[in-house]
Design a protein around this motif. Sequence first.
Motif, PDB file in Angstrom:
ATOM      1  N   VAL A 158       2.252  10.839 -16.455  1.00 12.43           N
ATOM      2  CA  VAL A 158       2.513  11.673 -16.814  1.00 12.43           C
ATOM      3  C   VAL A 158       4.150  12.357 -16.783  1.00 12.43           C
ATOM      4  O   VAL A 158       4.901  12.550 -17.592  1.00 12.43           O
ATOM      5  N   LYS A 159       4.378  11.603 -15.618  1.00 13.15           N
ATOM      6  CA  LYS A 159       6.304  12.192 -15.479  1.00 13.15           C
ATOM      7  C   LYS A 159       6.956  10.800 -15.353  1.00 13.15           C
ATOM      8  O   LYS A 159       8.576  10.972 -16.052  1.00 13.15           O
ATOM      9  N   VAL A 222      15.484 -15.330   3.385  1.00 11.00           N
ATOM     10  CA  VAL A 222      16.975 -14.380   2.988  1.00 11.00           C
ATOM     11  C   VAL A 222      16.295 -13.063   2.937  1.00 11.00           C
ATOM     12  O   VAL A 222      15.144 -12.431   2.002  1.00 11.00           O
ATOM     13  N   VAL A 223      16.934 -12.138   3.513  1.00 13.94           N
ATOM     14  CA  VAL A 223      16.332 -10.565   3.477  1.00 13.94           C
ATOM     15  C   VAL A 223      17.059  -9.874   2.627  1.00 13.94           C
ATOM     16  O   VAL A 223      18.696 -10.093   2.363  1.00 13.94           O
ATOM     17  N   TYR A 224      16.613  -8.609   1.759  1.00 15.18           N
ATOM     18  CA  TYR A 224      17.237  -8.132   0.908  1.00 15.18           C
ATOM     19  C   TYR A 224      17.744  -7.097   1.137  1.00 15.18           C
ATOM     20  O   TYR A 224      16.649  -6.666   1.035  1.00 15.18           O
ATOM     21  N   VAL A 225      17.867  -6.158   0.230  1.00 18.79           N
ATOM     22  CA  VAL A 225      17.942  -3.997  -0.702  1.00 18.79           C
ATOM     23  C   VAL A 225      18.010  -4.711  -2.018  1.00 18.79           C
ATOM     24  O   VAL A 225      18.473  -6.045  -2.446  1.00 18.79           O
ATOM     25  N   VAL A 226      17.147  -3.808  -2.391  1.00 18.03           N
ATOM     26  CA  VAL A 226      16.996  -3.700  -3.803  1.00 18.03           C
ATOM     27  C   VAL A 226      18.391  -2.580  -4.691  1.00 18.03           C
ATOM     28  O   VAL A 226      17.309  -0.910  -4.183  1.00 18.03           O
ATOM     29  N   ASP A 227      19.151  -2.696  -5.021  1.00 17.45           N
ATOM     30  CA  ASP A 227      19.697  -1.779  -6.211  1.00 17.45           C
ATOM     31  C   ASP A 227      18.767  -0.950  -7.022  1.00 17.45           C
ATOM     32  O   ASP A 227      18.237  -1.687  -7.887  1.00 17.45           O
ATOM     33  N   PRO A 228      18.249   0.439  -7.358  1.00 20.05           N
ATOM     34  CA  PRO A 228      17.471   0.368  -8.346  1.00 20.05           C
ATOM     35  C   PRO A 228      18.038   0.484  -9.363  1.00 20.05           C
ATOM     36  O   PRO A 228      17.033   0.034 -10.556  1.00 20.05           O
ATOM     37  N   GLU A 229      19.709   0.335 -10.357  1.00 17.87           N
ATOM     38  CA  GLU A 229      19.398  -0.090 -10.680  1.00 17.87           C
ATOM     39  C   GLU A 229      19.840  -1.376 -11.338  1.00 17.87           C
ATOM     40  O   GLU A 229      20.157  -2.082 -12.456  1.00 17.87           O
ATOM     41  N   ARG A 230      20.309  -1.990 -10.371  1.00 22.10           N
ATOM     42  CA  ARG A 230      20.984  -3.333 -10.614  1.00 22.10           C
ATOM     43  C   ARG A 230      19.233  -4.442 -10.249  1.00 22.10           C
ATOM     44  O   ARG A 230      19.693  -5.580 -10.699  1.00 22.10           O
ATOM     45  N   SER A 266       6.519  -4.709  -0.154  1.00 14.40           N
ATOM     46  CA  SER A 266       6.029  -4.131  -1.186  1.00 14.40           C
ATOM     47  C   SER A 266       5.869  -2.566  -2.076  1.00 14.40           C
ATOM     48  O   SER A 266       6.194  -1.478  -2.558  1.00 14.40           O
ATOM     49  N   LYS A 267       4.897  -1.855  -0.812  1.00 10.22           N
ATOM     50  CA  LYS A 267       4.979  -1.053  -0.490  1.00 10.22           C
ATOM     51  C   LYS A 267       5.954   0.321  -0.518  1.00 10.22           C
ATOM     52  O   LYS A 267       5.908   1.173  -0.777  1.00 10.22           O
ATOM     53  N   GLN A 268       6.885  -0.107  -0.066  1.00  7.91           N
ATOM     54  CA  GLN A 268       7.654   0.982   0.894  1.00  7.91           C
ATOM     55  C   GLN A 268       9.040   0.476  -0.210  1.00  7.91           C
ATOM     56  O   GLN A 268       9.136   1.369  -0.870  1.00  7.91           O
ATOM     57  N   LEU A 269       8.907  -1.137  -0.672  1.00 14.03           N
ATOM     58  CA  LEU A 269      10.223  -0.947  -2.351  1.00 14.03           C
ATOM     59  C   LEU A 269       9.440  -0.204  -3.077  1.00 14.03           C
ATOM     60  O   LEU A 269      10.660   0.512  -4.157  1.00 14.03           O
ATOM     61  N   MET A 270       8.151  -0.104  -3.856  1.00 17.47           N
ATOM     62  CA  MET A 270       7.914   0.886  -4.931  1.00 17.47           C
ATOM     63  C   MET A 270       7.411   1.571  -4.164  1.00 17.47           C
ATOM     64  O   MET A 270       8.425   2.889  -5.537  1.00 17.47           O
ATOM     65  N   ARG A 271       7.622   2.022  -3.023  1.00 12.10           N
ATOM     66  CA  ARG A 271       7.841   3.935  -3.047  1.00 12.10           C
ATOM     67  C   ARG A 271       9.322   4.308  -3.536  1.00 12.10           C
ATOM     68  O   ARG A 271       9.415   5.388  -3.925  1.00 12.10           O
ATOM     69  N   PHE A 272      10.453   3.289  -2.928  1.00 16.92           N
ATOM     70  CA  PHE A 272      11.518   3.628  -3.208  1.00 16.92           C
ATOM     71  C   PHE A 272      11.595   3.882  -4.380  1.00 16.92           C
ATOM     72  O   PHE A 272      12.648   4.580  -4.686  1.00 16.92           O
ATOM     73  N   LEU A 273      11.067   2.523  -5.218  1.00 18.31           N
ATOM     74  CA  LEU A 273      12.191   2.538  -6.288  1.00 18.31           C
ATOM     75  C   LEU A 273      11.478   3.992  -7.581  1.00 18.31           C
ATOM     76  O   LEU A 273      12.174   4.546  -7.988  1.00 18.31           O
ATOM     77  N   LEU A 274       9.944   4.151  -7.651  1.00 14.98           N
ATOM     78  CA  LEU A 274       9.371   5.470  -8.336  1.00 14.98           C
ATOM     79  C   LEU A 274      10.439   6.678  -7.601  1.00 14.98           C
ATOM     80  O   LEU A 274      10.593   7.472  -8.824  1.00 14.98           O
ATOM     81  N   HIS A 276      13.027   6.885  -6.350  1.00 13.67           N
ATOM     82  CA  HIS A 276      14.627   7.352  -7.341  1.00 13.67           C
ATOM     83  C   HIS A 276      14.927   7.212  -8.896  1.00 13.67           C
ATOM     84  O   HIS A 276      14.954   8.174  -9.206  1.00 13.67           O
ATOM     85  N   HIS A 277      13.134   6.818  -9.780  1.00 10.24           N
ATOM     86  CA  HIS A 277      13.586   6.708 -10.714  1.00 10.24           C
ATOM     87  C   HIS A 277      12.853   8.239 -11.883  1.00 10.24           C
ATOM     88  O   HIS A 277      12.457   8.873 -12.569  1.00 10.24           O
ATOM     89  N   LEU A 278      12.374   8.911 -10.563  1.00 13.30           N
ATOM     90  CA  LEU A 278      11.627  10.061 -10.876  1.00 13.30           C
ATOM     91  C   LEU A 278      12.325  11.352 -10.774  1.00 13.30           C
ATOM     92  O   LEU A 278      11.978  12.185 -10.099  1.00 13.30           O
ATOM     93  N   GLY A 279      13.827  10.521 -10.267  1.00 10.79           N
ATOM     94  CA  GLY A 279      14.399  11.351  -9.310  1.00 10.79           C
ATOM     95  C   GLY A 279      13.860  12.675  -8.469  1.00 10.79           C
ATOM     96  O   GLY A 279      14.590  13.585  -8.252  1.00 10.79           O
TER      97      GLY A 279
END
Length: 295
Positions: A158-159, A222-230, A266-274, A276-279
């Motif tokens: 829905v969102k 290697v340890v990474y961070v994920v830019d939500p847009e890139r 993956s749980k922490q990463l998806m929480r962060f990405l969602l 971001h995209h949910l504003g």
Amino acid sequence: MSTTTLDADIAAAPSQAEPEAEREVVPAPAPAATIAVSAAASTAAPAKRPRAPSRERTFGTKVAGQPAFVLHSYPYKETSLIIDLFTRDFGRVALIAKGAKRPHSQLRGVLQTFQPLSSSWVGKSELRTLTDAEWVGGMLPLEKTALLCGFYLNELLVKLLARDDAHPRLFDHYVATLNQLAHNEPAPIVLRKFERALLKETGVAADLTRCIETRRAVQADVVYVVDPERGPRPERAADPWPRVAGKTLLDMEREDYQDAATQAQSKQLMRFLLAHHLGGAPLNTRQILIDLMQL
């Protein structure tokens, strides 16, 4: 659905409690010359082979036999409902189910969440009118934690999904996810797969297998961070984003969540990405699930 959207939907809804009967429109007589030309043209034109009937048909503003699931519904006037329907070929659509709250309405027991439907509607505005809905069957009901996970999926759709934006592959993934939850497959793994599929199908998921700075493949050690847009890049000391091992990113692309570290990261990463995209809009069902896990 936000208050603004709700107000707009209700404002767009027809005022009658029941659908109006269709009126027969009788065209005005055409001039004799026009009739003669039309008759000649029809005589010369070759006959067309009639199309074979199909289960799903679209006639201008009418849709029939469309596979669908109810995502959300709320009362409208005294006897009706407004429902958010997730359909395979038309995406998320808003419909008025007139008279659905009446005790003897055929729709009363049909418009339930997580049940496959064959739906039909009419209208060309954003808020259309449901004309028929039939239960298809073939799926087990969701219970306990699986039921809450199902509501979480619906809230995400829905969102994050725009209205009238078809995502047939996501629809199929939604059906598969409901079946997996109903058969008691591990909820964390099932949800991570769906979340990732949702971001991919809506076009906002970055490639997790390639570093955006080096343009090389992500390295497992290697340890990474994920830019939500890139996408992913090597971590830095001041990064506020969650840190994720390269192995986790590669596992997510392969949909391999057997490793405990992959599940946690993956749980922490998806929480962060969602988020971001949910504003930043909160997910109510996720908070309920978090609270339950802490009991």
